[in-house]
Design a protein around this motif. Sequence first.
Motif, PDB file in Angstrom:
ATOM      1  N   LEU A 121      -1.450 -14.262   2.612  1.00 14.54           N
ATOM      2  CA  LEU A 121      -1.705 -15.689   2.424  1.00 14.54           C
ATOM      3  C   LEU A 121      -0.436 -16.429   1.998  1.00 14.54           C
ATOM      4  O   LEU A 121      -0.176 -17.549   2.441  1.00 14.54           O
ATOM      5  CB  LEU A 121      -2.811 -15.883   1.387  1.00 14.54           C
ATOM      6  N   ALA A 122       0.352 -15.801   1.125  1.00 18.81           N
ATOM      7  CA  ALA A 122       1.585 -16.442   0.655  1.00 18.81           C
ATOM      8  C   ALA A 122       2.581 -16.625   1.805  1.00 18.81           C
ATOM      9  O   ALA A 122       3.201 -17.676   1.964  1.00 18.81           O
ATOM     10  CB  ALA A 122       2.204 -15.626  -0.473  1.00 18.81           C
ATOM     11  N   PHE A 123       2.731 -15.586   2.649  1.00 16.93           N
ATOM     12  CA  PHE A 123       3.653 -15.675   3.780  1.00 16.93           C
ATOM     13  C   PHE A 123       3.146 -16.669   4.834  1.00 16.93           C
ATOM     14  O   PHE A 123       3.931 -17.378   5.464  1.00 16.93           O
ATOM     15  CB  PHE A 123       3.853 -14.296   4.408  1.00 16.93           C
ATOM     16  N   LYS A 124       1.814 -16.674   5.055  1.00 20.34           N
ATOM     17  CA  LYS A 124       1.240 -17.592   6.029  1.00 20.34           C
ATOM     18  C   LYS A 124       1.443 -19.042   5.598  1.00 20.34           C
ATOM     19  O   LYS A 124       1.715 -19.930   6.420  1.00 20.34           O
ATOM     20  CB  LYS A 124      -0.234 -17.281   6.191  1.00 20.34           C
ATOM     21  N   LYS A 125       1.318 -19.295   4.310  1.00 24.46           N
ATOM     22  CA  LYS A 125       1.492 -20.644   3.794  1.00 24.46           C
ATOM     23  C   LYS A 125       2.934 -21.129   3.988  1.00 24.46           C
ATOM     24  O   LYS A 125       3.174 -22.313   4.249  1.00 24.46           O
ATOM     25  CB  LYS A 125       1.136 -20.671   2.305  1.00 24.46           C
ATOM     26  N   ARG A 126       3.884 -20.226   3.906  1.00 25.90           N
ATOM     27  CA  ARG A 126       5.293 -20.569   4.111  1.00 25.90           C
ATOM     28  C   ARG A 126       5.701 -20.466   5.592  1.00 25.90           C
ATOM     29  O   ARG A 126       6.886 -20.595   5.899  1.00 25.90           O
ATOM     30  CB  ARG A 126       6.170 -19.645   3.279  1.00 25.90           C
ATOM     31  N   ASP A 127       4.722 -20.209   6.472  1.00 30.75           N
ATOM     32  CA  ASP A 127       4.971 -20.073   7.908  1.00 30.75           C
ATOM     33  C   ASP A 127       5.956 -18.945   8.201  1.00 30.75           C
ATOM     34  O   ASP A 127       6.813 -19.044   9.084  1.00 30.75           O
ATOM     35  CB  ASP A 127       5.512 -21.397   8.486  1.00 30.75           C
ATOM     36  N   PRO A 149       0.812  -1.223   0.000  1.00 30.00           N
ATOM     37  CA  PRO A 149       0.000   0.000   0.000  1.00 30.00           C
ATOM     38  C   PRO A 149       0.839   1.264   0.000  1.00 30.00           C
ATOM     39  O   PRO A 149       0.430   2.285  -0.577  1.00 30.00           O
ATOM     40  CB  PRO A 149      -0.817  -0.114   1.291  1.00 30.00           C
ATOM     41  N   THR A 150       2.001   1.200   0.627  1.00 31.51           N
ATOM     42  CA  THR A 150       2.880   2.382   0.596  1.00 31.51           C
ATOM     43  C   THR A 150       3.320   2.689  -0.825  1.00 31.51           C
ATOM     44  O   THR A 150       3.370   3.854  -1.250  1.00 31.51           O
ATOM     45  CB  THR A 150       4.102   2.132   1.500  1.00 31.51           C
ATOM     46  N   MET A 151       3.637   1.625  -1.581  1.00 35.26           N
ATOM     47  CA  MET A 151       4.066   1.817  -2.973  1.00 35.26           C
ATOM     48  C   MET A 151       2.932   2.389  -3.824  1.00 35.26           C
ATOM     49  O   MET A 151       3.130   3.331  -4.595  1.00 35.26           O
ATOM     50  CB  MET A 151       4.538   0.478  -3.545  1.00 35.26           C
ATOM     51  N   ILE A 152       1.720   1.813  -3.626  1.00 32.26           N
ATOM     52  CA  ILE A 152       0.596   2.253  -4.462  1.00 32.26           C
ATOM     53  C   ILE A 152       0.230   3.696  -4.150  1.00 32.26           C
ATOM     54  O   ILE A 152       0.083   4.536  -5.040  1.00 32.26           O
ATOM     55  CB  ILE A 152      -0.601   1.318  -4.267  1.00 32.26           C
ATOM     56  N   ILE A 183      -7.051  -2.564  -5.011  1.00 30.62           N
ATOM     57  CA  ILE A 183      -5.727  -3.122  -5.346  1.00 30.62           C
ATOM     58  C   ILE A 183      -4.867  -3.280  -4.090  1.00 30.62           C
ATOM     59  O   ILE A 183      -4.173  -4.281  -3.906  1.00 30.62           O
ATOM     60  CB  ILE A 183      -5.026  -2.219  -6.384  1.00 30.62           C
ATOM     61  N   ILE A 184      -4.934  -2.278  -3.203  1.00 27.97           N
ATOM     62  CA  ILE A 184      -4.154  -2.347  -1.961  1.00 27.97           C
ATOM     63  C   ILE A 184      -4.580  -3.537  -1.121  1.00 27.97           C
ATOM     64  O   ILE A 184      -3.763  -4.333  -0.655  1.00 27.97           O
ATOM     65  CB  ILE A 184      -4.320  -1.031  -1.161  1.00 27.97           C
ATOM     66  N   VAL A 185      -5.887  -3.691  -0.893  1.00 28.01           N
ATOM     67  CA  VAL A 185      -6.386  -4.788  -0.065  1.00 28.01           C
ATOM     68  C   VAL A 185      -6.091  -6.132  -0.706  1.00 28.01           C
ATOM     69  O   VAL A 185      -5.657  -7.089  -0.022  1.00 28.01           O
ATOM     70  CB  VAL A 185      -7.896  -4.614   0.180  1.00 28.01           C
ATOM     71  N   ALA A 186      -6.287  -6.255  -2.008  1.00 30.12           N
ATOM     72  CA  ALA A 186      -6.063  -7.529  -2.689  1.00 30.12           C
ATOM     73  C   ALA A 186      -4.587  -7.921  -2.657  1.00 30.12           C
ATOM     74  O   ALA A 186      -4.235  -9.072  -2.348  1.00 30.12           O
ATOM     75  CB  ALA A 186      -6.569  -7.448  -4.124  1.00 30.12           C
ATOM     76  N   ALA A 187      -3.723  -6.956  -2.959  1.00 29.99           N
ATOM     77  CA  ALA A 187      -2.290  -7.266  -2.978  1.00 29.99           C
ATOM     78  C   ALA A 187      -1.794  -7.622  -1.573  1.00 29.99           C
ATOM     79  O   ALA A 187      -1.028  -8.569  -1.380  1.00 29.99           O
ATOM     80  CB  ALA A 187      -1.507  -6.086  -3.544  1.00 29.99           C
TER      81      ALA A 187
END
Length: 321
Positions: free
Chosen positions: A313-319, A275-278, A303-307
Amino acid sequence: MVRTRLYREGVLVAEGFPIAEVSDHVADPGNVVWFDLCAPTADDLGCIAEELGLHTLAVEDVFHERQRPKVDVYDGHLFVAAYWLYQEGHRLHTVEIDMFLTANALVTVRENEHFDIDQVTARWDASGSLAKNGVAFLLYGLLDYVVDGHYELVERLDEEVEALEEQLFEERPMSRLDARQMFTLRKNMVGLRKVAGPMREVVNTLFRRDLHVVTPEMTPYYQDLYDHVLRVAEWIDNLRDLVANLREAQLSQQGFRLNEIMKKLTGWAAVIAVPTMITGFYGQNVPYPGFGTSAGFWWSSIIIVAASGLLYLAFKKRDWL
């Protein structure tokens, strides 16, 4: 306070008599005399040394602090040094016990009252049938009490190590107080090892045939005493290794927790960076799609919320979070 005892032909015939009578009793080969001194002065010990013919160096060793447990051989007598330990709080304290052995006399010199000589006399009374072995019997009862004290102490230290071992893998990290307790425990083991380890040499020296200390009837008892000394020494070494492994495991666990924290902080930083970038990009002074309209605001928010959600989710999946 002076404690005295007189054995004749293996039977306790007198106790509590004045030290001035010791020389008269020792003159009879059929008598065995024991007397105890607690924190004596140099003059007190000098009188005893003159009556029993004790060597000057042996008498001087009584007043030399923190000497190693040992057996010194002199003409006509032996000098034995050992240590009793007691625990106050988490700290160990030592009490030096010095012994002079002649053919039919045992002199014990205690540093202070923390060593309970009444417990030793109680052991002698409980094994009165062995009293006919004279000085060998008295010395065995005293050393057995000292070594049993070492054994009980190392048992308590073992319980403290087990408590630290269970606490190490709890969710709550070890505090500064726990680390200090571990350091104190390791320090206590080093102190115990200094006084318990050399006892192997002490007992082994007493087995020498040329010293004529251990009688054939007392040999099994001294062998059992030697076995206890070995068990204590080996137990201490095992506990020291275990405490060292606990310390290494604690440091590894701290590093693991730190990596986990850094991983989470990095993941949240990446989520916040989107969100900072957007918002930073659309903050340029140039028109962007939907500039000046409510649709542009909503699209950027979506876009901010989706990204951010996809990154979470990606980080949570990789713990990572």
